[in-house]
Design a protein around this motif. Structure first.
Motif, PDB file in Angstrom:
ATOM      1  N   VAL A 136       0.854  -1.184   0.000  1.00 44.93           N
ATOM      2  CA  VAL A 136       0.000   0.000   0.000  1.00 44.93           C
ATOM      3  C   VAL A 136       0.891   1.235   0.000  1.00 44.93           C
ATOM      4  CG1 VAL A 136      -1.840   1.252   1.188  1.00 44.93           C
ATOM      5  CG2 VAL A 136      -1.765  -1.253   1.287  1.00 44.93           C
ATOM      6  N   GLY A 137       0.648   2.152  -0.932  1.00 44.10           N
ATOM      7  CA  GLY A 137       1.483   3.326  -1.085  1.00 44.10           C
ATOM      8  C   GLY A 137       0.893   4.571  -0.460  1.00 44.10           C
ATOM      9  N   THR A 138       1.746   5.368   0.161  1.00 46.77           N
ATOM     10  CA  THR A 138       1.373   6.686   0.681  1.00 46.77           C
ATOM     11  C   THR A 138       2.638   7.486   0.915  1.00 46.77           C
ATOM     12  OG1 THR A 138       0.326   7.929   2.477  1.00 46.77           O
ATOM     13  CG2 THR A 138       1.321   5.827   3.054  1.00 46.77           C
ATOM     14  N   GLY A 139       2.526   8.811   0.798  1.00 48.86           N
ATOM     15  CA  GLY A 139       3.677   9.657   1.058  1.00 48.86           C
ATOM     16  C   GLY A 139       3.634  10.328   2.407  1.00 48.86           C
ATOM     17  N   ALA A 140       2.568  10.089   3.184  1.00 48.08           N
ATOM     18  CA  ALA A 140       2.363  10.805   4.443  1.00 48.08           C
ATOM     19  C   ALA A 140       2.751   9.945   5.632  1.00 48.08           C
ATOM     20  CB  ALA A 140       0.900  11.231   4.570  1.00 48.08           C
ATOM     21  N   ALA A 141       3.583  10.490   6.513  1.00 51.64           N
ATOM     22  CA  ALA A 141       3.983   9.755   7.718  1.00 51.64           C
ATOM     23  C   ALA A 141       2.770   9.406   8.566  1.00 51.64           C
ATOM     24  CB  ALA A 141       4.978  10.577   8.521  1.00 51.64           C
ATOM     25  N   ARG A 142       1.800  10.317   8.641  1.00 53.52           N
ATOM     26  CA  ARG A 142       0.586  10.041   9.424  1.00 53.52           C
ATOM     27  C   ARG A 142      -0.142   8.820   8.879  1.00 53.52           C
ATOM     28  NH1 ARG A 142      -4.497  10.751   8.015  1.00 53.52           N
ATOM     29  NH2 ARG A 142      -3.820  11.945   6.205  1.00 53.52           N
ATOM     30  N   ARG A 143      -0.330   8.768   7.564  1.00 53.72           N
ATOM     31  CA  ARG A 143      -1.032   7.611   6.975  1.00 53.72           C
ATOM     32  C   ARG A 143      -0.230   6.332   7.177  1.00 53.72           C
ATOM     33  NH1 ARG A 143      -2.322  11.212   1.912  1.00 53.72           N
ATOM     34  NH2 ARG A 143      -4.384  12.042   2.484  1.00 53.72           N
ATOM     35  N   MET A 144       1.087   6.425   7.022  1.00 57.09           N
ATOM     36  CA  MET A 144       1.924   5.244   7.259  1.00 57.09           C
ATOM     37  C   MET A 144       1.710   4.718   8.669  1.00 57.09           C
ATOM     38  SD  MET A 144       5.593   6.372   5.619  1.00 57.09           S
ATOM     39  CE  MET A 144       5.761   6.883   3.903  1.00 57.09           C
ATOM     40  N   ALA A 145       1.768   5.623   9.653  1.00 59.87           N
ATOM     41  CA  ALA A 145       1.675   5.213  11.048  1.00 59.87           C
ATOM     42  C   ALA A 145       0.315   4.611  11.365  1.00 59.87           C
ATOM     43  CB  ALA A 145       1.935   6.420  11.949  1.00 59.87           C
ATOM     44  N   LEU A 146      -0.761   5.301  10.973  1.00 59.20           N
ATOM     45  CA  LEU A 146      -2.095   4.816  11.317  1.00 59.20           C
ATOM     46  C   LEU A 146      -2.431   3.538  10.564  1.00 59.20           C
ATOM     47  CD1 LEU A 146      -4.097   8.176  11.548  1.00 59.20           C
ATOM     48  CD2 LEU A 146      -2.953   6.886  13.354  1.00 59.20           C
ATOM     49  N   LEU A 147      -1.966   3.429   9.323  1.00 61.26           N
ATOM     50  CA  LEU A 147      -2.209   2.204   8.559  1.00 61.26           C
ATOM     51  C   LEU A 147      -1.530   1.015   9.228  1.00 61.26           C
ATOM     52  CD1 LEU A 147      -3.455   0.937   6.035  1.00 61.26           C
ATOM     53  CD2 LEU A 147      -1.357   1.543   4.787  1.00 61.26           C
ATOM     54  N   LYS A 148      -0.300   1.224   9.695  1.00 62.13           N
ATOM     55  CA  LYS A 148       0.406   0.126  10.358  1.00 62.13           C
ATOM     56  C   LYS A 148      -0.237  -0.229  11.690  1.00 62.13           C
ATOM     57  CE  LYS A 148       3.685  -1.713   9.226  1.00 62.13           C
ATOM     58  NZ  LYS A 148       3.862  -2.982   8.457  1.00 62.13           N
ATOM     59  N   MET A 149      -0.866   0.748  12.344  1.00 63.96           N
ATOM     60  CA  MET A 149      -1.568   0.444  13.584  1.00 63.96           C
ATOM     61  C   MET A 149      -2.819  -0.395  13.308  1.00 63.96           C
ATOM     62  SD  MET A 149      -1.164   4.080  15.634  1.00 63.96           S
ATOM     63  CE  MET A 149      -1.929   3.498  17.153  1.00 63.96           C
ATOM     64  N   ILE A 150      -3.492  -0.113  12.184  1.00 66.15           N
ATOM     65  CA  ILE A 150      -4.721  -0.839  11.838  1.00 66.15           C
ATOM     66  C   ILE A 150      -4.400  -2.201  11.216  1.00 66.15           C
ATOM     67  CG2 ILE A 150      -6.799  -0.766  10.401  1.00 66.15           C
ATOM     68  CD1 ILE A 150      -6.526   2.335  10.527  1.00 66.15           C
ATOM     69  N   ARG A 151      -3.421  -2.213  10.282  1.00 64.87           N
ATOM     70  CA  ARG A 151      -3.074  -3.439   9.564  1.00 64.87           C
ATOM     71  C   ARG A 151      -1.561  -3.621   9.571  1.00 64.87           C
ATOM     72  NH1 ARG A 151      -6.164  -5.928   5.586  1.00 64.87           N
ATOM     73  NH2 ARG A 151      -4.370  -7.345   5.633  1.00 64.87           N
ATOM     74  N   PRO A 152      -0.983  -4.101  10.687  1.00 64.17           N
ATOM     75  CA  PRO A 152       0.471  -4.257  10.763  1.00 64.17           C
ATOM     76  C   PRO A 152       1.019  -5.296   9.798  1.00 64.17           C
ATOM     77  CG  PRO A 152      -0.595  -5.231  12.688  1.00 64.17           C
ATOM     78  CD  PRO A 152      -1.644  -4.465  11.960  1.00 64.17           C
ATOM     79  N   ASP A 153       0.131  -6.094   9.194  1.00 66.38           N
ATOM     80  CA  ASP A 153       0.586  -7.134   8.275  1.00 66.38           C
ATOM     81  C   ASP A 153       0.790  -6.621   6.857  1.00 66.38           C
ATOM     82  OD1 ASP A 153      -2.227  -6.725   8.243  1.00 66.38           O
ATOM     83  OD2 ASP A 153      -2.505  -8.586   7.130  1.00 66.38           O
ATOM     84  N   LEU A 154       0.468  -5.342   6.598  1.00 70.99           N
ATOM     85  CA  LEU A 154       0.637  -4.789   5.255  1.00 70.99           C
ATOM     86  C   LEU A 154       2.037  -4.217   5.079  1.00 70.99           C
ATOM     87  CD1 LEU A 154      -2.768  -2.880   4.876  1.00 70.99           C
ATOM     88  CD2 LEU A 154      -2.185  -5.160   3.999  1.00 70.99           C
ATOM     89  N   GLU A 155       2.503  -4.168   3.831  1.00 75.07           N
ATOM     90  CA  GLU A 155       3.767  -3.496   3.506  1.00 75.07           C
ATOM     91  C   GLU A 155       3.436  -2.086   3.023  1.00 75.07           C
ATOM     92  OE1 GLU A 155       7.581  -3.661   0.429  1.00 75.07           O
ATOM     93  OE2 GLU A 155       6.126  -5.310   0.452  1.00 75.07           O
ATOM     94  N   VAL A 156       3.892  -1.085   3.768  1.00 79.07           N
ATOM     95  CA  VAL A 156       3.624   0.305   3.410  1.00 79.07           C
ATOM     96  C   VAL A 156       4.799   0.831   2.590  1.00 79.07           C
ATOM     97  CG1 VAL A 156       3.080   2.602   4.258  1.00 79.07           C
ATOM     98  CG2 VAL A 156       2.244   0.590   5.491  1.00 79.07           C
ATOM     99  N   VAL A 157       4.495   1.357   1.397  1.00 85.29           N
ATOM    100  CA  VAL A 157       5.519   1.791   0.454  1.00 85.29           C
ATOM    101  C   VAL A 157       5.454   3.308   0.306  1.00 85.29           C
ATOM    102  CG1 VAL A 157       6.372   1.586  -1.904  1.00 85.29           C
ATOM    103  CG2 VAL A 157       5.286  -0.388  -0.796  1.00 85.29           C
ATOM    104  N   PRO A 158       6.555   4.034   0.587  1.00 82.89           N
ATOM    105  CA  PRO A 158       6.536   5.497   0.423  1.00 82.89           C
ATOM    106  C   PRO A 158       6.485   5.889  -1.049  1.00 82.89           C
ATOM    107  CG  PRO A 158       8.735   4.754   1.032  1.00 82.89           C
ATOM    108  CD  PRO A 158       7.847   3.553   1.120  1.00 82.89           C
ATOM    109  N   ILE A 159       5.559   6.767  -1.395  1.00 84.51           N
ATOM    110  CA  ILE A 159       5.428   7.236  -2.773  1.00 84.51           C
ATOM    111  C   ILE A 159       5.222   8.747  -2.766  1.00 84.51           C
ATOM    112  CG2 ILE A 159       4.513   5.063  -3.685  1.00 84.51           C
ATOM    113  CD1 ILE A 159       1.703   6.356  -3.586  1.00 84.51           C
ATOM    114  N   ARG A 160       5.479   9.385  -3.919  1.00 81.71           N
ATOM    115  CA  ARG A 160       5.200  10.800  -4.130  1.00 81.71           C
ATOM    116  C   ARG A 160       4.451  10.917  -5.450  1.00 81.71           C
ATOM    117  NH1 ARG A 160       8.362  14.935  -2.658  1.00 81.71           N
ATOM    118  NH2 ARG A 160       6.691  16.133  -3.623  1.00 81.71           N
ATOM    119  N   GLY A 161       3.910  12.110  -5.687  1.00 82.31           N
ATOM    120  CA  GLY A 161       3.277  12.366  -6.975  1.00 82.31           C
ATOM    121  C   GLY A 161       1.853  12.859  -6.840  1.00 82.31           C
TER     122      GLY A 161
END
Length: 317
Positions: A136-161
């Protein structure tokens, strides 16, 4: 960002000349600025022309955590205001630094659109349906953090654009999903591309998300631009941004905040801070009066700090 000139600034634009609205040139920024230009012309009769301004955040491909998210989409527009090249600027309020700039006025805060984050996923999947290990891609630290709290089993990928670039990561199969602001999809007429609109009480938005800020240098323009201001939204974002300022967290920090009006005089504010890994987090809610929106934001921030928010944010860097 350049320091404000010491002179009195450019003369007030005469009633015959079109007002120059400074805007980033992305499709979303142009849609947002065009919306505000049309609203101003409809309310006052003043014509408005859009002036494209390129910001550092538009040209850099590095992550916001590397280049420093605070002001990277804003400073060039403010420089254009100081130089008299534009009469006013429209920003996504979530990108605006909390410190008040010398010589500029926050003339209006637009009525807020949706504050929600949205998931755009392959095969119409919702967040709960994504398989373990999904990217799952996102460029926001907030989204990365909350996503990992909700679904720690996902791979969060930093993206821009821009929105197109992000959604195309999914369309091309490079990612299983991306997280974007639902307001952006709505303003582009693309809200049907969201496979899920996330509950803002679960995925807390960025302070100011969904609202637009109108800045100008000329004090004589403040009254004209005030027709674009929405009082309830301004009160809500004052609470959210005060919380952010007291926490001393920039707009790229893993901090979420959401204020809502319970009635004409009462605000409720919820704040969250977390590590980018989602391993630790704090959440706090409080209520206060609309006139004391700043005090409400301060109380929530101080409560979070008392519980160890500073250590959590430092650990998240």
């Amino acid at each position: 960002m350049s320091a404000p000139p010491e002179d009195s600034g450019p003369p007030a634009p005469g009633p015959e000349r079109a007002l120059r609205l400074g805007t980033r040139a992305s499709a979303l920024a142009l849609a947002q600025s065009g919306m505000m230009a049309e609203a101003l012309t409809a309310a006052t009769g003043r014509p408005v022309e859009l002036v494209h301004v390129t910001t550092y955040g538009d040209t850099s491909r590095e992550s916001l955590s590397v280049i420093g998210g605070t002001g990277v989409f804003v400073n060039a527009l403010r420089d254009a205001l100081y130089a008299g090249e534009i009469d006013f600027a429209v920003h996504s309020l979530k990108d605006l630094p909390t410190a008040a700039p010398e010589g500029l006025h926050l003339a209006a805060v637009s009525e807020r659109a949706a504050v929600n984050d949205a998931l755009v996923a392959r095969d119409g999947l919702k967040l709960a349906d994504l398989p373990a290990g999904a990217r799952v891609g996102t460029g926001a630290a907030r989204r990365m953090a909350l996503l990992k709290m909700i679904r720690p089993d996902l791979e969060v990928v930093p993206i821009r654009g821009n929105v197109d670039t992000r959604v195309n990561f999914v369309r091309s199969g490079r990612l299983d999903a991306v997280l974007v602001a639902f307001a952006g999809l709505q303003r582009l007429g693309r809200d049907d591309e969201a496979t899920e609109v996330l509950d803002p009480e679960i995925m807390l938005p960025s302070p100011g998300q969904g609202a637009l800020a109108v800045e100008c240098r000329d004090a004589d323009l403040v009254g004209l631009l005030a027709v674009l201001d929405h009082g309830p939204t301004r009160a809500a974002v004052v609470a959210e941004r005060t919380m952010l300022a007291v926490l001393e967290a920039g707009c790229s920090a893993p901090v979420g905040g959401h204020a809502i009006a319970l009635d004409d005089n009462v605000l409720s504010l919820t704040g969250v801070v977390a590590t980018v890994t989602g391993s630790r987090g704090l959440r706090l809610s409080a209520t206060g009066t609309v006139p004391d929106a700043e005090g409400l934001g301060r109380r929530v921030a101080e409560g979070l700090l008392a519980e160890g928010a500073a250590e959590i944010m430092e650990a998240g860097q």
